[in-house]
Design an enzyme around this catalytic site. Structure first.
Site, PDB file in Angstrom:
ATOM      1  N   SER A  50       0.854  -1.198   0.000  1.00  0.00           N
ATOM      2  CA  SER A  50       0.000   0.000   0.000  1.00  0.00           C
ATOM      3  C   SER A  50       0.884   1.240   0.000  1.00  0.00           C
ATOM      4  O   SER A  50       2.106   1.138   0.134  1.00  0.00           O
ATOM      5  CB  SER A  50      -0.952   0.011   1.187  1.00  0.00           C
ATOM      6  OG  SER A  50      -0.212   0.129   2.360  1.00  0.00           O
ATOM      7  N   ASP A  63       4.276   3.591  -4.055  1.00  0.00           N
ATOM      8  CA  ASP A  63       3.236   4.199  -4.873  1.00  0.00           C
ATOM      9  C   ASP A  63       3.157   3.370  -6.154  1.00  0.00           C
ATOM     10  O   ASP A  63       4.119   3.341  -6.935  1.00  0.00           O
ATOM     11  CB  ASP A  63       3.641   5.657  -5.176  1.00  0.00           C
ATOM     12  CG  ASP A  63       2.649   6.341  -6.096  1.00  0.00           C
ATOM     13  OD1 ASP A  63       1.759   5.659  -6.649  1.00  0.00           O
ATOM     14  OD2 ASP A  63       2.777   7.562  -6.264  1.00  0.00           O
ATOM     15  N   VAL A  64       2.026   2.692  -6.377  1.00  0.00           N
ATOM     16  CA  VAL A  64       1.948   1.756  -7.512  1.00  0.00           C
ATOM     17  C   VAL A  64       2.157   2.450  -8.859  1.00  0.00           C
ATOM     18  O   VAL A  64       2.508   1.804  -9.845  1.00  0.00           O
ATOM     19  CB  VAL A  64       0.610   0.977  -7.537  1.00  0.00           C
ATOM     20  CG1 VAL A  64       0.457   0.084  -6.333  1.00  0.00           C
ATOM     21  CG2 VAL A  64      -0.585   1.904  -7.710  1.00  0.00           C
ATOM     22  N   TYR A 155     -12.139   7.829 -14.057  1.00  0.00           N
ATOM     23  CA  TYR A 155     -12.196   6.504 -13.420  1.00  0.00           C
ATOM     24  C   TYR A 155     -12.654   5.440 -14.431  1.00  0.00           C
ATOM     25  O   TYR A 155     -12.057   4.363 -14.542  1.00  0.00           O
ATOM     26  CB  TYR A 155     -13.166   6.584 -12.241  1.00  0.00           C
ATOM     27  CG  TYR A 155     -13.274   5.338 -11.391  1.00  0.00           C
ATOM     28  CD1 TYR A 155     -12.249   4.982 -10.519  1.00  0.00           C
ATOM     29  CD2 TYR A 155     -14.405   4.532 -11.448  1.00  0.00           C
ATOM     30  CE1 TYR A 155     -12.357   3.849  -9.722  1.00  0.00           C
ATOM     31  CE2 TYR A 155     -14.522   3.400 -10.655  1.00  0.00           C
ATOM     32  CZ  TYR A 155     -13.500   3.058  -9.790  1.00  0.00           C
ATOM     33  OH  TYR A 155     -13.600   1.945  -9.007  1.00  0.00           O
ATOM     34  N   ALA A 157     -12.423   5.529 -17.673  1.00  0.00           N
ATOM     35  CA  ALA A 157     -11.380   5.300 -18.685  1.00  0.00           C
ATOM     36  C   ALA A 157     -10.284   4.391 -18.118  1.00  0.00           C
ATOM     37  O   ALA A 157      -9.815   3.465 -18.795  1.00  0.00           O
ATOM     38  CB  ALA A 157     -10.787   6.632 -19.125  1.00  0.00           C
ATOM     39  N   LYS A 159     -10.554   2.162 -15.705  1.00  0.00           N
ATOM     40  CA  LYS A 159     -11.046   0.797 -15.467  1.00  0.00           C
ATOM     41  C   LYS A 159     -11.351   0.068 -16.775  1.00  0.00           C
ATOM     42  O   LYS A 159     -11.204  -1.152 -16.872  1.00  0.00           O
ATOM     43  CB  LYS A 159     -12.286   0.838 -14.566  1.00  0.00           C
ATOM     44  CG  LYS A 159     -11.997   1.345 -13.141  1.00  0.00           C
ATOM     45  CD  LYS A 159     -11.017   0.461 -12.400  1.00  0.00           C
ATOM     46  CE  LYS A 159     -10.880   0.830 -10.934  1.00  0.00           C
ATOM     47  NZ  LYS A 159      -9.893  -0.011 -10.234  1.00  0.00           N
ATOM     48  N   ILE A 188     -19.748  -1.392  -3.336  1.00  0.00           N
ATOM     49  CA  ILE A 188     -19.233  -2.182  -2.199  1.00  0.00           C
ATOM     50  C   ILE A 188     -18.891  -1.230  -1.053  1.00  0.00           C
ATOM     51  O   ILE A 188     -18.279  -0.177  -1.271  1.00  0.00           O
ATOM     52  CB  ILE A 188     -17.947  -2.948  -2.615  1.00  0.00           C
ATOM     53  CG1 ILE A 188     -18.172  -3.782  -3.894  1.00  0.00           C
ATOM     54  CG2 ILE A 188     -17.425  -3.800  -1.466  1.00  0.00           C
ATOM     55  CD1 ILE A 188     -19.192  -4.891  -3.792  1.00  0.00           C
TER      56      ILE A 188
HETATM   57  P1  NAP Z   1     -10.190   2.007  -0.586  1.00  0.00           P
HETATM   58  O1  NAP Z   1     -10.822   1.554   0.668  1.00  0.00           O
HETATM   59  O2  NAP Z   1     -10.083   3.466  -0.851  1.00  0.00           O
HETATM   60  O3  NAP Z   1      -8.728   1.345  -0.663  1.00  0.00           O
HETATM   61  C1  NAP Z   1      -7.847   1.687  -1.687  1.00  0.00           C
HETATM   62  C2  NAP Z   1      -6.517   1.006  -1.469  1.00  0.00           C
HETATM   63  O4  NAP Z   1      -5.657   1.378  -2.561  1.00  0.00           O
HETATM   64  C3  NAP Z   1      -5.829   1.452  -0.178  1.00  0.00           C
HETATM   65  O5  NAP Z   1      -5.162   0.354   0.389  1.00  0.00           O
HETATM   66  C4  NAP Z   1      -4.810   2.469  -0.681  1.00  0.00           C
HETATM   67  O6  NAP Z   1      -3.643   2.525   0.095  1.00  0.00           O
HETATM   68  C5  NAP Z   1      -4.429   1.873  -2.027  1.00  0.00           C
HETATM   69  N1  NAP Z   1      -3.820   2.866  -2.904  1.00  0.00           N
HETATM   70  C6  NAP Z   1      -4.393   3.983  -3.423  1.00  0.00           C
HETATM   71  N2  NAP Z   1      -3.510   4.653  -4.161  1.00  0.00           N
HETATM   72  C7  NAP Z   1      -2.327   3.957  -4.106  1.00  0.00           C
HETATM   73  C8  NAP Z   1      -1.037   4.128  -4.657  1.00  0.00           C
HETATM   74  N3  NAP Z   1      -0.749   5.181  -5.443  1.00  0.00           N
HETATM   75  N4  NAP Z   1      -0.082   3.218  -4.383  1.00  0.00           N
HETATM   76  C9  NAP Z   1      -0.345   2.159  -3.577  1.00  0.00           C
HETATM   77  N5  NAP Z   1      -1.561   1.939  -3.026  1.00  0.00           N
HETATM   78  C10 NAP Z   1      -2.539   2.825  -3.296  1.00  0.00           C
HETATM   79  O7  NAP Z   1     -10.928   1.426  -1.879  1.00  0.00           O
HETATM   80  P2  NAP Z   1     -11.711   0.052  -2.134  1.00  0.00           P
HETATM   81  O8  NAP Z   1     -13.143   0.357  -2.187  1.00  0.00           O
HETATM   82  O9  NAP Z   1     -11.216  -1.016  -1.227  1.00  0.00           O
HETATM   83  O10 NAP Z   1     -11.251  -0.218  -3.633  1.00  0.00           O
HETATM   84  C11 NAP Z   1     -10.291  -1.201  -3.997  1.00  0.00           C
HETATM   85  C12 NAP Z   1     -10.346  -1.375  -5.503  1.00  0.00           C
HETATM   86  O11 NAP Z   1     -11.661  -1.801  -5.885  1.00  0.00           O
HETATM   87  C13 NAP Z   1     -10.056  -0.111  -6.303  1.00  0.00           C
HETATM   88  O12 NAP Z   1      -9.315  -0.417  -7.449  1.00  0.00           O
HETATM   89  C14 NAP Z   1     -11.447   0.371  -6.681  1.00  0.00           C
HETATM   90  O13 NAP Z   1     -11.421   1.143  -7.864  1.00  0.00           O
HETATM   91  C15 NAP Z   1     -12.148  -0.956  -6.903  1.00  0.00           C
HETATM   92  N6  NAP Z   1     -13.609  -0.861  -6.812  1.00  0.00           N
HETATM   93  C16 NAP Z   1     -14.223  -0.513  -5.651  1.00  0.00           C
HETATM   94  C17 NAP Z   1     -15.603  -0.425  -5.618  1.00  0.00           C
HETATM   95  C18 NAP Z   1     -16.351  -0.068  -4.375  1.00  0.00           C
HETATM   96  O14 NAP Z   1     -17.586   0.051  -4.455  1.00  0.00           O
HETATM   97  N7  NAP Z   1     -15.719   0.087  -3.242  1.00  0.00           N
HETATM   98  C19 NAP Z   1     -16.345  -0.669  -6.772  1.00  0.00           C
HETATM   99  C20 NAP Z   1     -15.684  -1.021  -7.936  1.00  0.00           C
HETATM  100  C21 NAP Z   1     -14.308  -1.120  -7.943  1.00  0.00           C
HETATM  101  P3  NAP Z   1      -3.374   3.755   1.110  1.00  0.00           P
HETATM  102  O15 NAP Z   1      -4.394   3.614   2.182  1.00  0.00           O
HETATM  103  O16 NAP Z   1      -2.026   3.521   1.582  1.00  0.00           O
HETATM  104  O17 NAP Z   1      -3.571   5.012   0.300  1.00  0.00           O
END
Ligand code: NAP
Length: 247
Positions: A50, A63-64, A155, A157, A159, A188
């Protein structure tokens, strides 16, 4: 090739990912943390990546979107674990805005993290996944990448790009027995959706046939399946976990 008895034995065992090593990005919270925990419970050793502090036992910070940082961390993980079998490209962000108000930085940072981040990790771990003989790549896209959404052109684009990347990897790496699939969650519960305005949440809920928000564990279960031997003949797929939102 496994026969029916092999499959039954695996099914009866809790450790369907025994002896596997997995890398999960964005594993400090939300969907990524749930996936890291579920892979761990299924017997895998997991490196959790992370951007900020990661409380997991095998936590790595980078940072990914930064190619060189990712290269450094991947080399560190390979040297710590000796091999990699499963890569879950989950890290992602949103910076929603209507196109007319969207700043260049809002577009670039979302594409850099959500799409280029997956390229960076796949690029630096592909050789290890090939060496595994049974490699798995799982990319976290979104139903928004398939359908688009008002205020989310950046977002969507990123995904949608990830879906093209997934299908290309599936084709390129199939001859090396590496599968590559994408999970497309709908709505989610996580920090990402907690910050959404109530009116948008209500709009989403009204369009979900199962009439509720999904849980991170419901996404994680699909990731475990795709990472396991049960999914050995599935590649290039985009599988929705959305309560029927986009039937
Ligand atoms: P979240 O709670 O905001 O978690 C995001 C994670 O990504 C955190 O661990 C964050 O780490 C990490 N991250 C962000 N930017 C980063 C970077 N530059 N380098 C390394 N790590 C980074 O989001 P989530 O809901 O669990 O989402 C996870 C994935 O599912 C995402 O790709 C999101 O687009 C996808 N998704 C989510 C939903 C939904 O409804 N929640 C729906 C569709 C798709 P830090 O805390 O260290 O920043």
């Amino acid at each position: 090739m496994k026969n029916l008895w092999d499959w039954l034995l695996i099914m009866l065992s809790k450790n369907i990912l025994e002896n596997k090593v997995a890398v999960v990005t964005g594993a400090s919270r939300g969907i990524g943390l749930a996936i890291a925990q579920a892979l761990c419970c299924s017997g895998a050793k997991v490196a959790s990546v992370s951007r900020s502090e990661c409380k997991a036992e095998n936590g790595y910070i980078c940072d990914v979107s930064n190619f060189d940082q990712v290269k450094y961390v991947c080399n560190q993980i390979i040297s710590d674990f000796g091999k990699i079998d499963i890569l879950v490209n989950n890290a992602g962000i949103t910076k929603d805005n209507l196109l007319l108000s969207m700043k260049e930085e809002e577009f670039d940072s979302v594409v850099d993290i959500n799409l280029k981040g997956a390229f960076n990790f796949t690029k630096h771990l592909a050789r290890q996944l090939i060496k595994s003989g049974n490699g798995r790549i799982i990319n976290m896209t979104s139903v928004i990448g398939v359908n688009g959404n008002v205020g989310q052109s950046n977002y969507a684009a990123s995904k949608a790009g990830l879906i093209g990347f997934t299908k290309s990897m599936a084709r390129e790496l199939a001859s090396r027995n590496v599968t590559c699939n994408a999970i497309a969650p709908g709505f989610i519960k996580s920090r990402m959706t907690d910050t959404m305005p109530e009116t948008i949440k209500e709009h989403f809920l009204a369009n979900i046939p199962l009439k509720r928000i999904g849980t991170v564990d419901e996404v994680a279960m699909l990731a475990v399946f795709l990472a396991s031997d049960f999914a050995s003949y599935i590649t290039g797929e985009v599988i929705k976990v959305d309560g029927g939102m986009f039937i």
